[in-house]
Motif scaffolding. Structure first.
Motif, PDB file in Angstrom:
ATOM      1  N   SER A   1       0.824  -1.203   0.000  1.00  0.00           N
ATOM      2  CA  SER A   1       0.000   0.000   0.000  1.00  0.00           C
ATOM      3  C   SER A   1       0.863   1.260   0.000  1.00  0.00           C
ATOM      4  O   SER A   1       1.925   1.310   0.617  1.00  0.00           O
ATOM      5  CB  SER A   1      -0.926   0.007   1.213  1.00  0.00           C
ATOM      6  N   VAL A   2       0.411   2.266  -0.733  1.00  0.00           N
ATOM      7  CA  VAL A   2       1.088   3.558  -0.801  1.00  0.00           C
ATOM      8  C   VAL A   2       0.096   4.624  -0.372  1.00  0.00           C
ATOM      9  O   VAL A   2      -0.990   4.741  -0.954  1.00  0.00           O
ATOM     10  CB  VAL A   2       1.602   3.858  -2.223  1.00  0.00           C
ATOM     11  N   ASP A   3       0.449   5.386   0.642  1.00  0.00           N
ATOM     12  CA  ASP A   3      -0.419   6.441   1.154  1.00  0.00           C
ATOM     13  C   ASP A   3       0.297   7.779   1.108  1.00  0.00           C
ATOM     14  O   ASP A   3       1.515   7.852   1.288  1.00  0.00           O
ATOM     15  CB  ASP A   3      -0.816   6.151   2.603  1.00  0.00           C
ATOM     16  N   THR A   4      -0.458   8.829   0.868  1.00  0.00           N
ATOM     17  CA  THR A   4       0.069  10.187   0.950  1.00  0.00           C
ATOM     18  C   THR A   4      -0.111  10.696   2.368  1.00  0.00           C
ATOM     19  O   THR A   4      -1.223  10.679   2.898  1.00  0.00           O
ATOM     20  CB  THR A   4      -0.651  11.113  -0.030  1.00  0.00           C
ATOM     21  N   VAL A   5       0.989  11.112   2.975  1.00  0.00           N
ATOM     22  CA  VAL A   5       0.961  11.653   4.331  1.00  0.00           C
ATOM     23  C   VAL A   5       1.306  13.135   4.243  1.00  0.00           C
ATOM     24  O   VAL A   5       2.347  13.511   3.705  1.00  0.00           O
ATOM     25  CB  VAL A   5       1.969  10.926   5.246  1.00  0.00           C
ATOM     26  N   SER A   6       0.410  13.971   4.753  1.00  0.00           N
ATOM     27  CA  SER A   6       0.615  15.423   4.706  1.00  0.00           C
ATOM     28  C   SER A   6       0.728  15.981   6.117  1.00  0.00           C
ATOM     29  O   SER A   6       0.118  15.452   7.057  1.00  0.00           O
ATOM     30  CB  SER A   6      -0.557  16.100   3.983  1.00  0.00           C
ATOM     31  N   PHE A   7       1.492  17.047   6.251  1.00  0.00           N
ATOM     32  CA  PHE A   7       1.707  17.639   7.565  1.00  0.00           C
ATOM     33  C   PHE A   7       2.153  19.086   7.390  1.00  0.00           C
ATOM     34  O   PHE A   7       2.479  19.521   6.277  1.00  0.00           O
ATOM     35  CB  PHE A   7       2.757  16.843   8.360  1.00  0.00           C
ATOM     36  N   ILE A   8       2.176  19.826   8.473  1.00  0.00           N
ATOM     37  CA  ILE A   8       2.615  21.222   8.446  1.00  0.00           C
ATOM     38  C   ILE A   8       4.068  21.306   8.891  1.00  0.00           C
ATOM     39  O   ILE A   8       4.442  20.846   9.965  1.00  0.00           O
ATOM     40  CB  ILE A   8       1.744  22.112   9.358  1.00  0.00           C
ATOM     41  N   SER A   9       4.901  21.908   8.035  1.00  0.00           N
ATOM     42  CA  SER A   9       6.294  22.191   8.373  1.00  0.00           C
ATOM     43  C   SER A   9       6.473  23.709   8.278  1.00  0.00           C
ATOM     44  O   SER A   9       5.549  24.459   8.590  1.00  0.00           O
ATOM     45  CB  SER A   9       7.227  21.438   7.412  1.00  0.00           C
ATOM     46  N   ALA A  10       7.650  24.167   7.873  1.00  0.00           N
ATOM     47  CA  ALA A  10       7.896  25.605   7.741  1.00  0.00           C
ATOM     48  C   ALA A  10       9.045  25.818   6.765  1.00  0.00           C
ATOM     49  O   ALA A  10       9.585  24.867   6.206  1.00  0.00           O
ATOM     50  CB  ALA A  10       8.191  26.239   9.096  1.00  0.00           C
ATOM     51  N   ASN A  11       9.424  27.089   6.568  1.00  0.00           N
ATOM     52  CA  ASN A  11      10.457  27.434   5.589  1.00  0.00           C
ATOM     53  C   ASN A  11      11.641  28.185   6.206  1.00  0.00           C
ATOM     54  O   ASN A  11      11.980  29.293   5.776  1.00  0.00           O
ATOM     55  CB  ASN A  11       9.846  28.271   4.465  1.00  0.00           C
ATOM     56  N   PRO A  12      12.322  27.593   7.184  1.00  0.00           N
ATOM     57  CA  PRO A  12      13.528  28.250   7.716  1.00  0.00           C
ATOM     58  C   PRO A  12      14.641  28.207   6.668  1.00  0.00           C
ATOM     59  O   PRO A  12      14.916  27.148   6.102  1.00  0.00           O
ATOM     60  CB  PRO A  12      13.880  27.387   8.926  1.00  0.00           C
ATOM     61  N   PHE A  13      15.288  29.329   6.421  1.00  0.00           N
ATOM     62  CA  PHE A  13      16.374  29.331   5.438  1.00  0.00           C
ATOM     63  C   PHE A  13      17.619  28.643   5.989  1.00  0.00           C
ATOM     64  O   PHE A  13      18.275  27.876   5.294  1.00  0.00           O
ATOM     65  CB  PHE A  13      16.719  30.762   5.015  1.00  0.00           C
TER      66      PHE A  13
ATOM     67  N   GLU B   1       4.714  28.992   7.741  1.00  0.00           N
ATOM     68  CA  GLU B   1       4.264  27.614   7.665  1.00  0.00           C
ATOM     69  C   GLU B   1       4.263  27.110   6.223  1.00  0.00           C
ATOM     70  O   GLU B   1       4.109  27.881   5.276  1.00  0.00           O
ATOM     71  CB  GLU B   1       2.869  27.464   8.269  1.00  0.00           C
ATOM     72  N   GLN B   2       4.436  25.787   6.076  1.00  0.00           N
ATOM     73  CA  GLN B   2       4.493  25.175   4.753  1.00  0.00           C
ATOM     74  C   GLN B   2       3.820  23.805   4.801  1.00  0.00           C
ATOM     75  O   GLN B   2       4.159  22.971   5.644  1.00  0.00           O
ATOM     76  CB  GLN B   2       5.957  25.014   4.316  1.00  0.00           C
ATOM     77  N   ASN B   3       2.877  23.573   3.898  1.00  0.00           N
ATOM     78  CA  ASN B   3       2.301  22.240   3.756  1.00  0.00           C
ATOM     79  C   ASN B   3       3.297  21.342   3.042  1.00  0.00           C
ATOM     80  O   ASN B   3       3.811  21.707   1.980  1.00  0.00           O
ATOM     81  CB  ASN B   3       0.995  22.307   2.948  1.00  0.00           C
ATOM     82  N   VAL B   4       3.564  20.187   3.593  1.00  0.00           N
ATOM     83  CA  VAL B   4       4.512  19.232   3.020  1.00  0.00           C
ATOM     84  C   VAL B   4       3.852  17.866   2.994  1.00  0.00           C
ATOM     85  O   VAL B   4       3.024  17.535   3.849  1.00  0.00           O
ATOM     86  CB  VAL B   4       5.824  19.183   3.840  1.00  0.00           C
ATOM     87  N   PHE B   5       4.236  17.067   1.996  1.00  0.00           N
ATOM     88  CA  PHE B   5       3.687  15.717   1.911  1.00  0.00           C
ATOM     89  C   PHE B   5       4.782  14.738   1.508  1.00  0.00           C
ATOM     90  O   PHE B   5       5.897  15.116   1.133  1.00  0.00           O
ATOM     91  CB  PHE B   5       2.534  15.664   0.901  1.00  0.00           C
ATOM     92  N   GLY B   6       4.459  13.466   1.580  1.00  0.00           N
ATOM     93  CA  GLY B   6       5.364  12.414   1.141  1.00  0.00           C
ATOM     94  C   GLY B   6       4.571  11.140   0.941  1.00  0.00           C
ATOM     95  O   GLY B   6       3.376  11.086   1.222  1.00  0.00           O
ATOM     96  N   TYR B   7       5.256  10.098   0.457  1.00  0.00           N
ATOM     97  CA  TYR B   7       4.584   8.846   0.132  1.00  0.00           C
ATOM     98  C   TYR B   7       5.063   7.731   1.058  1.00  0.00           C
ATOM     99  O   TYR B   7       6.247   7.368   1.061  1.00  0.00           O
ATOM    100  CB  TYR B   7       4.845   8.465  -1.315  1.00  0.00           C
ATOM    101  N   LEU B   8       4.123   7.194   1.823  1.00  0.00           N
ATOM    102  CA  LEU B   8       4.396   6.093   2.727  1.00  0.00           C
ATOM    103  C   LEU B   8       4.058   4.777   2.025  1.00  0.00           C
ATOM    104  O   LEU B   8       2.932   4.593   1.561  1.00  0.00           O
ATOM    105  CB  LEU B   8       3.567   6.224   4.004  1.00  0.00           C
ATOM    106  N   THR B   9       5.048   3.884   1.935  1.00  0.00           N
ATOM    107  CA  THR B   9       4.834   2.570   1.329  1.00  0.00           C
ATOM    108  C   THR B   9       5.068   1.492   2.374  1.00  0.00           C
ATOM    109  O   THR B   9       6.116   1.462   3.019  1.00  0.00           O
ATOM    110  CB  THR B   9       5.791   2.342   0.139  1.00  0.00           C
ATOM    111  N   LEU B  10       4.076   0.628   2.534  1.00  0.00           N
ATOM    112  CA  LEU B  10       4.186  -0.482   3.461  1.00  0.00           C
ATOM    113  C   LEU B  10       4.523  -1.765   2.705  1.00  0.00           C
ATOM    114  O   LEU B  10       4.109  -1.934   1.551  1.00  0.00           O
ATOM    115  CB  LEU B  10       2.872  -0.666   4.231  1.00  0.00           C
ATOM    116  N   PRO B  11       5.257  -2.672   3.313  1.00  0.00           N
ATOM    117  CA  PRO B  11       5.577  -3.940   2.659  1.00  0.00           C
ATOM    118  C   PRO B  11       4.320  -4.739   2.337  1.00  0.00           C
ATOM    119  O   PRO B  11       3.242  -4.477   2.891  1.00  0.00           O
ATOM    120  CB  PRO B  11       6.439  -4.674   3.694  1.00  0.00           C
ATOM    121  N   GLU B  12       4.464  -5.719   1.461  1.00  0.00           N
ATOM    122  CA  GLU B  12       3.310  -6.509   1.038  1.00  0.00           C
ATOM    123  C   GLU B  12       2.698  -7.288   2.194  1.00  0.00           C
ATOM    124  O   GLU B  12       1.482  -7.354   2.335  1.00  0.00           O
ATOM    125  CB  GLU B  12       3.719  -7.474  -0.087  1.00  0.00           C
ATOM    126  N   LYS B  13       3.539  -7.902   3.016  1.00  0.00           N
ATOM    127  CA  LYS B  13       3.041  -8.722   4.109  1.00  0.00           C
ATOM    128  C   LYS B  13       3.176  -7.962   5.420  1.00  0.00           C
ATOM    129  O   LYS B  13       4.269  -7.563   5.808  1.00  0.00           O
ATOM    130  CB  LYS B  13       3.809 -10.040   4.174  1.00  0.00           C
TER     131      LYS B  13
END
Length: 323
Positions: A17-29, A43-55
């Motif tokens: 399974s592949v899920d999109t996980v979103s969260f609030i981060s920020a933009n510190p230089f 503040e900055q909206n950020v996301f990524g892709y969580l992949t779980l193994p088959e079993k």
């Protein structure tokens, strides 16, 4: 600063399974923005892709590896590592710091998405994923390439880590050809194992700088080691042969100091490089010219690539799958 977590778990029961996980981060230089002024960052909206193994054993939580891309964002060889980890029974998270900010590359600029932003993103992802019902928060590692390698290394630097989250700690840090040109005045890092994989011929981010920094860190008791692959350039684990990156900075002779508050200093006058223009000036002065020297080589070495994948498998198995 308020942190909002939005996680999609709809496909947890599906194979791989592949899920999109979103969260609030920020933009510190800069690191200084995190250490001294984190609550006031944009503040900055950020996301990524969580992949779980088959079993998935519902009675046993999974280890996780957070992956952080380089200045060209995600490439096919990065995904190869992540797939290898999934096949080992480890969950993976592909952090999308660039796509979240609508940036495709920072090669030749290094100001649109910075190491500081990506380290903050990594910890905010960690915070979100630590609440996932299938993730073991005590077995979360971080890995990254080039710019992402710098994120991987300095996410263990305690002044920075503790300013973001004093409770969560990565179980291991595996960095590929990171920029090691910055030496902190405080060599205090987490207790987690750190390993750097670097190429002998790297003139984008020099291997010697990593060897020197790791030696000083190890003297201070940090659990860090370095593997130097002979006859190898930057991105030695790619499949395509070496070529010139026309816009990339050539930082082979560059070394910079970093203050306790996270400000990186120019080699002249000790001016803190805490803004885009100051950073550009500082890199130019560091490479000995009005403009920063460009044109480093990057590309694969078949033997180094093979050994890198083999080492990565063993490293993650040791630190995430062993009881």
């Amino acid at each position: 600063m308020k942190f909002i977590i939005i996680v999609s778990f709809l496909s947890l029961l599906l194979p791989l399974s592949v899920d999109t996980v979103s969260f609030i981060s920020a933009n510190p230089f800069s690191f200084r923005d995190i250490i001294t002024n984190l609550d006031n960052q944009e503040e900055q909206n950020v996301f990524g892709y969580l992949t779980l193994p088959e079993k998935i054993d519902e009675n046993k939580k999974l280890p996780l590896i957070i992956g952080v891309a380089g200045s060209k964002d995600w490439s096919s060889h990065h995904i190869e590592y992540m797939k290898m980890y999934q096949d080992m029974g480890i969950a993976t998270f592909e952090l999308q710091s660039f796509a979240s900010r609508e940036i495709k590359s920072t090669v030749g600029t290094q100001v649109e998405v910075t190491t500081a932003m990506m380290i903050l993103d990594s910890y905010k992802a960690f915070e979100a994923l630590s609440k996932h019902p299938y993730i073991d928060k005590d077995k979360v590692a971080i890995t990254g390439w080039s710019l992402g390698g710098g994120v991987t290394l300095f996410s263990a630097w305690l002044p920075l880590k503790n300013a973001i989250n004093i409770d969560l700690e990565f179980a291991a840090h595996l960095a590929y050809y990171p920029p090691c040109i910055v030496q902190p005045s405080i060599l205090e890092f987490s207790n987690a194992p750190i390993h750097l994989l670097v190429g002998e011929l790297d003139d984008w981010v020099p291997a010697d700088a990593c060897v020197d920094l790791a030696s000083e860190m190890k003297y201070k008791g940090v659990d860090i080691n370095v593997t130097v692959y002979p006859n190898s350039h930057h991105s030695f684990d790619r499949e395509h042969p070496p070529e010139i990156s026309e816009n990339g900075y050539k930082l082979k002779d560059c070394r910079l100091k970093m203050r306790d508050d996270g400000a990186v200093l120019m080699n002249f006058f000790n001016i803190p490089m805490t803004s885009p223009i100051r950073q550009k000036i500082g890199l130019a002065l560091c490479t000995g010219g009005i403009f920063a020297e460009r044109g480093p080589m990057f590309g694969g070495n078949p033997e180094a690539r093979k050994k890198s994948f083999e080492f990565s498998r063993t490293f993650m198995k040791t630190h995430l799958l062993s009881n």
